[in-house]
Design a protein around this motif. Structure first.
Motif, PDB file in Angstrom:
ATOM      1  N   ALA A  82       0.821  -1.210   0.000  1.00 51.55           N
ATOM      2  CA  ALA A  82       0.000   0.000   0.000  1.00 51.55           C
ATOM      3  C   ALA A  82       0.854   1.258   0.000  1.00 51.55           C
ATOM      4  CB  ALA A  82      -0.936   0.002   1.204  1.00 51.55           C
ATOM      5  N   ALA A 110      -7.694   4.237  -8.190  1.00 48.24           N
ATOM      6  CA  ALA A 110      -7.522   4.942  -6.923  1.00 48.24           C
ATOM      7  C   ALA A 110      -8.288   4.245  -5.802  1.00 48.24           C
ATOM      8  CB  ALA A 110      -7.982   6.392  -7.065  1.00 48.24           C
ATOM      9  N   ARG A 116      -6.540   1.263  -4.564  1.00 55.10           N
ATOM     10  CA  ARG A 116      -5.367   1.596  -3.758  1.00 55.10           C
ATOM     11  C   ARG A 116      -5.729   2.265  -2.447  1.00 55.10           C
ATOM     12  NH1 ARG A 116      -4.319   0.438  -8.481  1.00 55.10           N
ATOM     13  NH2 ARG A 116      -2.293  -0.289  -9.182  1.00 55.10           N
ATOM     14  N   GLY A 117      -7.007   2.204  -2.090  1.00 58.17           N
ATOM     15  CA  GLY A 117      -7.412   2.603  -0.754  1.00 58.17           C
ATOM     16  C   GLY A 117      -7.771   4.058  -0.567  1.00 58.17           C
ATOM     17  N   VAL A 118      -7.928   4.812  -1.666  1.00 55.35           N
ATOM     18  CA  VAL A 118      -8.338   6.205  -1.530  1.00 55.35           C
ATOM     19  C   VAL A 118      -9.789   6.254  -1.039  1.00 55.35           C
ATOM     20  CG1 VAL A 118      -8.719   8.376  -2.767  1.00 55.35           C
ATOM     21  CG2 VAL A 118      -6.742   6.946  -3.328  1.00 55.35           C
ATOM     22  N   ASP A 119     -10.051   7.075  -0.033  1.00 56.08           N
ATOM     23  CA  ASP A 119     -11.395   7.170   0.537  1.00 56.08           C
ATOM     24  C   ASP A 119     -12.402   7.639  -0.502  1.00 56.08           C
ATOM     25  OD1 ASP A 119     -10.477   6.369   2.990  1.00 56.08           O
ATOM     26  OD2 ASP A 119     -10.230   8.410   3.758  1.00 56.08           O
ATOM     27  N   ARG A 146      -9.069  13.330  -6.118  1.00 57.32           N
ATOM     28  CA  ARG A 146      -7.775  12.667  -6.323  1.00 57.32           C
ATOM     29  C   ARG A 146      -7.625  12.184  -7.766  1.00 57.32           C
ATOM     30  NH1 ARG A 146      -2.851  13.117  -5.765  1.00 57.32           N
ATOM     31  NH2 ARG A 146      -1.623  11.242  -5.494  1.00 57.32           N
ATOM     32  N   ASN A 150      -2.469   6.830  -4.360  1.00 61.21           N
ATOM     33  CA  ASN A 150      -2.436   6.753  -2.896  1.00 61.21           C
ATOM     34  C   ASN A 150      -1.197   7.420  -2.306  1.00 61.21           C
ATOM     35  OD1 ASN A 150      -0.717   4.853  -3.976  1.00 61.21           O
ATOM     36  ND2 ASN A 150      -1.006   3.371  -2.329  1.00 61.21           N
ATOM     37  N   HIS A 151      -0.608   8.374  -3.050  1.00 62.13           N
ATOM     38  CA  HIS A 151       0.582   9.087  -2.576  1.00 62.13           C
ATOM     39  C   HIS A 151       1.639   8.107  -2.074  1.00 62.13           C
ATOM     40  CE1 HIS A 151      -1.231  13.043  -2.897  1.00 62.13           C
ATOM     41  NE2 HIS A 151      -2.279  12.639  -2.213  1.00 62.13           N
TER      42      HIS A 151
END
Length: 226
Positions: A69, A94, A97-100, A107, A144-145
């Motif tokens: 992650a 996105a 990859r766990g972006v809210d 994003r 996810n930065h």
């Protein structure tokens, strides 16, 4: 030490330190660059050895999930299929990859802008050129930065504008304190970042690690023709 093996190939890394900044993996075809990236991405589990992120050993299923992650991986043969638009593809990536959920729209727009695809957001992703698809893949990996960017020949086959977009992403990542690891055989790429480190692979081993001055070439790093 990390050890990885598959039929007909073995990768052994005695020690490899990758602090924040740009790191190039340099070697001839079959030397292990792509395999090492896959191991660093957590897509191939090493047979032995220790992998650490920020000093903490990555061990156990939960730790590997957290490590994956924290990293973004763009493989060399990235391609898009299906009928999804560029925006929809990036948004789904996105989300994976766990972006809210409440951050997905903003994003998605941000990463498409970062790779220069905002004006193609409504186009069908599978109909983009190979270079633009590569940029879309990079956008997804940025979602996810990630703290670690792992890029396998990211500018191969790209035109100058597309290359510049990739370099802008790398420069921004480094400025944020990220680790960027790039497999490349392109002298123009190697000379783009004067403070980069170069890790030379021969037959599945990292045989040398040096810090460049912006003038390194593949032939110099590999010691000329063998």
């Amino acid at each position: 030490m990390l050890r990885y093996g598959r039929a007909g190939f073995a990768l052994t890394v005695d020690r490899l330190a990758l602090p924040a900044g740009v790191h190039f993996l340099v070697g001839r075809n079959g030397s292990g660059k792509s395999t090492l990236l896959r191991v660093l991405a957590g897509l191939e589990r090493p047979l032995g050895g220790v992998l650490r992120l920020d000093g903490t050993e990555v061990a156990g299923a939960d730790a590997w999930r957290r490590y994956r992650a924290a990293s973004g991986y763009l493989h060399q043969d990235f391609a898009v299929r299906g009928r999804a638009s560029v925006r929809a593809y990036a948004r789904y990536g996105a989300w994976l990859r766990g972006v809210d959920g409440d951050e997905l729209t903003a994003r998605t727009a941000e990463v498409l802008d970062a790779v220069g695809l905002s004006d193609r957001a409504d186009a069908r992703a599978s109909r983009l050129s190979g270079g633009m698809q590569r940029r879309l893949g990079l956008a997804v990996e940025l979602a996810n930065h990630p703290h670690v960017h792992l890029l396998d020949e990211p500018t191969s086959g790209l035109d100058l504008d597309a290359r510049d977009a990739v370099h802008d992403v790398v420069t921004a990542a480094v400025a944020s304190g990220a680790v960027v690891v790039v497999a490349s055989h392109d002298d123009h790429e190697l000379s783009r970042y004067p403070d980069a480190s170069y890790h030379v692979l021969v037959d599945g081993r990292v045989v040398e690690s040096v810090t460049g001055d912006g003038t390194a070439t593949v032939q110099q790093l590999l010691g000329g023709p063998r």
